[in-house]
Design an enzyme around this catalytic site. Structure first.
Site, short mmCIF file in Angstrom:
data_model
loop_
_atom_site.label_atom_id
_atom_site.label_comp_id
_atom_site.label_asym_id
_atom_site.label_seq_id
_atom_site.Cartn_x
_atom_site.Cartn_y
_atom_site.Cartn_z
N TRP A 1 -2.73 10.24 -23.08
CA TRP A 1 -3.80 9.54 -23.80
C TRP A 1 -3.46 8.07 -24.00
O TRP A 1 -3.47 7.54 -25.12
CB TRP A 1 -4.05 10.23 -25.14
CG TRP A 1 -4.65 11.60 -25.04
CD1 TRP A 1 -4.72 12.39 -23.94
CD2 TRP A 1 -5.28 12.34 -26.09
NE1 TRP A 1 -5.34 13.59 -24.24
CE2 TRP A 1 -5.70 13.58 -25.55
CE3 TRP A 1 -5.52 12.10 -27.44
CZ2 TRP A 1 -6.35 14.56 -26.31
CZ3 TRP A 1 -6.16 13.06 -28.19
CH2 TRP A 1 -6.58 14.28 -27.63
N THR B 1 -6.21 7.10 -11.60
CA THR B 1 -6.26 7.70 -12.94
C THR B 1 -7.64 8.10 -13.42
O THR B 1 -7.77 8.62 -14.53
CB THR B 1 -5.65 6.74 -13.97
OG1 THR B 1 -6.37 5.51 -13.95
CG2 THR B 1 -4.18 6.48 -13.68
N ALA C 1 -1.33 4.52 -9.79
CA ALA C 1 -1.93 5.85 -9.83
C ALA C 1 -3.45 5.76 -9.73
O ALA C 1 -4.05 4.75 -10.09
CB ALA C 1 -1.54 6.59 -11.11
N ASP D 1 0.87 -1.18 0.00
CA ASP D 1 0.00 0.00 0.00
C ASP D 1 0.90 1.22 0.00
O ASP D 1 1.43 1.63 1.04
CB ASP D 1 -0.90 -0.02 1.24
CG ASP D 1 -1.85 1.17 1.29
OD1 ASP D 1 -1.78 2.04 0.39
OD2 ASP D 1 -2.67 1.23 2.23
N TYR E 1 -6.84 15.59 -10.47
CA TYR E 1 -5.92 14.57 -10.97
C TYR E 1 -4.58 15.19 -11.32
O TYR E 1 -3.52 14.72 -10.88
CB TYR E 1 -6.52 13.88 -12.20
CG TYR E 1 -5.56 12.96 -12.91
CD1 TYR E 1 -5.10 11.80 -12.30
CD2 TYR E 1 -5.10 13.25 -14.19
CE1 TYR E 1 -4.21 10.95 -12.94
CE2 TYR E 1 -4.21 12.41 -14.84
CZ TYR E 1 -3.77 11.27 -14.22
OH TYR E 1 -2.89 10.44 -14.85
N LYS F 1 -0.98 14.59 -9.36
CA LYS F 1 0.17 14.02 -10.07
C LYS F 1 1.37 14.97 -10.04
O LYS F 1 2.52 14.53 -9.91
CB LYS F 1 -0.22 13.70 -11.51
CG LYS F 1 -1.17 12.52 -11.67
CD LYS F 1 -0.55 11.20 -11.22
CE LYS F 1 0.51 10.73 -12.19
NZ LYS F 1 1.06 9.39 -11.78
#
Length: 291
Positions: A156, A68, A66, A42, A131, A135
Site C-alpha cells: 500500500w 504496478t 515494475a 529496457d 500482478y 511479481k
C-alpha cells in the site's frame, strides 16, 4: 559504494534517489547513485540489461522498476510478466556477472489474503492476480539466479511524485464532498520516505533473504481514508462499501498485512506507525486545517 536504482522515475525510485545521499555517513560512505529508467535501460531485454549493468558496474542494484497497475495487468498480461518477471530475471543474470547485490522490491500481493493474521516471510505465496503472479515469478527468478540478494515485500505504497491512494482520496473528496471506500480489505499503508530508509538499512547492514517492510499497524482502506480526512480537516463524508460491490478487473487479497518482525530483528530498526507517517506526508500539502 555505487548504487544503481532502476525505475528511478517511479514513486519509490524517485524517493530513493533523492534520499540515499543523505543516509550515507562516515562509517558507510556512499560513492555514487545512478538513477536509471526505461529510456536508459529496457529490463525486458536481456542483452540491453546486461550491457547497461556491465557499463555501470554497480555494487548494488535496487530494482524499483515494475508494472504496478494491478487492474491493467489483467489485460496486459504479456507486458506485466515482461517487466515484473523477465525484467527481474534479466537483472539477476546481469548482476551475477558483475558481482552486484540485488535489492528487489516486491509486494504483499504475492499472497492470497485468506490468512487471518499478518503474513510472515515463511508463509507460502499464492497470488490471485496477474500482478501478484508476475511479481512472484520475479522473486523466484532472483532467488534461483542470484547469490547476493534481498527481496523486500512492501504494501500500500504512497508518497510524493506520483498519484496514489491518498491523492486519489483527496481529489475525489474535493470534487464530490464524499468518497466510498471498501471496509473489507486490510493492510499497512507505507510511506515511500520510510521505505527508502529501510532499503538503505538493508543495503548498509548487508541483509540477505526475504524481508517484509511496511509501516506498523493494520487498517482497512475505509479506515485509511477516514484518517486522511481527519488529519486534513476536510469535511468529506466517507461511506463504507464491500469489495464485492466495487467492480474492478483484478482480484485482490482481503488481508495483505505484513509482519515485519524479521526486518526489525535483523536491522534493529522499527518502522513507525502508519498514522504518524501519513500525518507527515499530508503536512507536505500544507493543509491549513491539518492537525
Amino acid at each position: 559504494m555505487k548504487i544503481l536504482v532502476l525505475g528511478s522515475r517511479g514513486m519509490l525510485g524517485r524517493s530513493l534517489v533523492s534520499r540515499l545521499p543523505g543516509f550515507a555517513n562516515t562509517s558507510f560512505p556512499l560513492i555514487k547513485v545512478i538513477a536509471a529508467h526505461y529510456e536508459h535501460v529496457d529490463i525486458t531485454q536481456g542483452s540491453n540489461t546486461a550491457r547497461f549493468i556491465t557499463q555501470t558496474m554497480p555494487d548494488v542494484i535496487v530494482n524499483c522498476a515494475a508494472f504496478t497497475n494491478v487492474d491493467a495487468c489483467e489485460t496486459q498480461i504479456s507486458e506485466a510478466f515482461a517487466v515484473n518477471a523477465t525484467g527481474a530475471k534479466n537483472i539477476a543474470l546481469a548482476g551475477k556477472e558483475t558481482g552486484s547485490k540485488i535489492i528487489h522490491i516486491s509486494t504483499d500481493y504475492v499472497f492470497d489474503g485468506t490468512k487471518n493474521q499478518s503474513y510472515a516471510e515463511t508463509d507460502r505465496p499464492n497470488p490471485v492476480s496477474i500482478y501478484g503472479k508476475s511479481k512472484y515469478e520475479g522473486e523466484l527468478a532472483i532467488q534461483e539466479i542470484s547469490d547476493l540478494y534481498a527481496i523486500i515485500r512492501t504494501a500500500w505504497l504512497y508518497g510524493q511524485y506520483k498519484k496514489n491512494f491518498v491523492t486519489t482520496m483527496l481529489d475525489l473528496g474535493k470534487k464530490n464532498g464524499f468518497v466510498s471506500v471498501v471496509t473489507d480489505q486490510f493492510g499497512s499503508p507505507t510511506y515511500t520516505a520510510d521505505l527508502s530508509y529501510a532499503i538503505w538499512n538493508v543495503i548498509s547492514k548487508d541483509l540477505q533473504g526475504i524481508y517484509h517492510v511496511a509501516n506498523t499497524g493494520i487498517c482497512s482502506r475505509y479506515e485509511w481514508a477516514s484518517k486522511i480526512f481527519e488529519l486534513t480537516g476536510d469535511k468529506v463524508s466517507v461511506f463504507p462499501m464491500k469489495t464485492v460491490d466495487y467492480k474492478r478487473a483484478a482480484t485482490v487479497p482481503q488481508n495483505s498485512s505484513l509482519s515485519c518482525l524479521k526486518y526489525t530483528m535483523k536491522s534493529g530498526h522499527t518502522m513507525r506507525p502508519w498514522q504518524e507517517a501519513l500525518e507527515e506526508y499530508l503536512g507536505t500539502f500544507h493543509y491549513p486545517n491539518a492537525r
